[in-house]
Design an enzyme around this catalytic site. Structure first.
Site, PDB file in Angstrom:
ATOM      1  N   GLN A  80       0.823  -1.217   0.000  1.00 36.81           N
ATOM      2  CA  GLN A  80       0.000   0.000   0.000  1.00 36.81           C
ATOM      3  C   GLN A  80       0.859   1.270   0.000  1.00 36.81           C
ATOM      4  O   GLN A  80       0.393   2.338   0.421  1.00 36.81           O
ATOM      5  CB  GLN A  80      -0.940  -0.001   1.203  1.00 36.81           C
ATOM      6  CG  GLN A  80      -2.111  -0.968   1.053  1.00 36.81           C
ATOM      7  CD  GLN A  80      -3.050  -0.584  -0.091  1.00 36.81           C
ATOM      8  OE1 GLN A  80      -3.084   0.559  -0.553  1.00 36.81           O
ATOM      9  NE2 GLN A  80      -3.823  -1.551  -0.562  1.00 36.81           N
ATOM     10  N   SER A  81       2.067   1.195  -0.475  1.00 34.87           N
ATOM     11  CA  SER A  81       2.962   2.355  -0.466  1.00 34.87           C
ATOM     12  C   SER A  81       2.396   3.539  -1.257  1.00 34.87           C
ATOM     13  O   SER A  81       2.020   3.398  -2.424  1.00 34.87           O
ATOM     14  CB  SER A  81       4.304   1.939  -1.080  1.00 34.87           C
ATOM     15  OG  SER A  81       5.062   3.076  -1.426  1.00 34.87           O
TER      16      SER A  81
END
Ligand code: PLP
Length: 328
Positions: A80-81
């Site tokens: 989920q960067s």
């Protein structure tokens, strides 16, 4: 003999990606509620790839990448960067391939307890729209993730691509330089600036910008490892090269508070969720559960203890897509 004169540093090059200055405004409801003069810097509204602090860093990082004639950029991070999303957008606008080694939840030693291990949606939807080449690996340590990223870079090199190894979170001295410059957008002086701190370039840039002023630059940590300021100091060494009369900050000079990390990196905290609700309901502004929500929970607690007073700036670093993640 006089000491050798320092050569005038050459400023790093920059390309245009985001809309600056990002908005700066007062939070009237929360100011009244908390009894301080609270302002917000809206890096959630950069106008690029749904916002976030990484757009600033990428203006400098992409300039270097274009200068080097790079054909593929390889990085790594949590699935989920926010950085991978913004990097992927920056690369695709410049016709450069972007690939990233990712794990749902990389950890330092032990995985934190969480029910979000396979968070879907959120940034992953946007990464797919952008065409980022994401390679998923089972959860393991950050060290293992870095090894996967190196293998991936070698894979691109073997295919004949001129490949750039992008540090996690875009935290190279160039990323810190971007935030050193960003500080110049503030038209007011503040007693304190509070923000979410993780890979350290936001913190390093702001700490350099305000080192000789009365403004306190307070990072709220989103990673639990206290040694992280050693990495920040490496960014500082790079930044020293570009700044005349550099303050040469050391690891111990960083004002970084670890009290609000909660269960671990990448895992929402109860206080952070309450902060998200408070800011959304009082101001109509959304924070995220991994970074800015935790940072704001720290701000609230420190105000309640009388440790933050006067005119306070909350620097919103973005991250909103994480609100739309969901597990199985
Ligand atoms: C990356 C990120 C941060 C941390 O910034 P660093 O410069 O890596 O310390 C804070 N907030 C959000 C939303 C981020 O994506």
């Amino acid at each position: 003999m006089p000491p050798p004169r320092k050569l005038l540093p050459v400023s790093p090059k920059r390309i245009h990606l985001i809309q600056t200055p990002t908005p700066l405004h007062r939070l009237d409801q929360l100011s009244a509620h908390l009894g301080i003069d609270l302002w917000i810097k809206r890096d959630d509204l950069t106008g690029f790839a749904l916002g976030g602090n990484k757009g600033r860093k990428l203006e400098y990082l992409m300039a270097e990448i274009l200068d080097q004639g790079i054909q593929a950029v390889v990085t790594c991070g949590a699935a989920q960067s926010n950085f991978i999303r913004q990097l992927g957008a920056a690369c695709s606008t410049q016709g450069i391939q972007c690939a990233a080694a990712v794990m749902a939840m990389p950890f330092d030693v032990e995985p934190p307890e969480s029910n979000l291990n396979d968070a879907l949606g959120g940034n992953l939807v946007l990464d797919r729209i952008l065409g980022i080449d994401l390679r998923f690996y089972p959860n393991d340590t950050w060290e293992t993730l870095y090894l996967h990223a190196e293998e991936l870079a070698k894979e691109f090199e073997a295919k004949g691509y001129r490949t750039y190894r992008m540090p996690i979170g875009g935290s190279s001295p160039l990323g810190a330089y971007a935030f050193y410059q960003a500080a110049k957008e503030l038209e007011l002086t503040f007693d304190s600036i509070v923000f979410a701190s993780s890979s350290g370039s936001t913190h390093t840039g702001l700490a350099y910008a305000f080192h000789s002023s009365a403004t306190r630059v307070l990072g709220i940590a989103c990673d639990p490892e206290p040694e992280i300021t050693q990495d920040f100091a490496l960014l500082a060494r790079g930044l020293d090269e570009w700044i005349i009369d550099s303050p040469c900050l050391q690891a111990d000079d960083y004002d970084l508070n670890f009290d609000y990390v909660g269960p671990g990196y990448g895992v929402p905290s109860q206080k952070g969720i309450e902060a998200i609700e408070l800011v959304a309901r009082m101001e109509g502004i959304f924070l995220d559960p991994i970074y800015s929500g935790k940072a704001f929970s720290g701000l609230l607690d420190l105000v309640s203890r009388g440790e933050l007073q006067g005119r306070v700036l909350f620097w919103h670093t973005g991250g909103i897509p994480a609100l739309f993640t969901h597990g199985d």
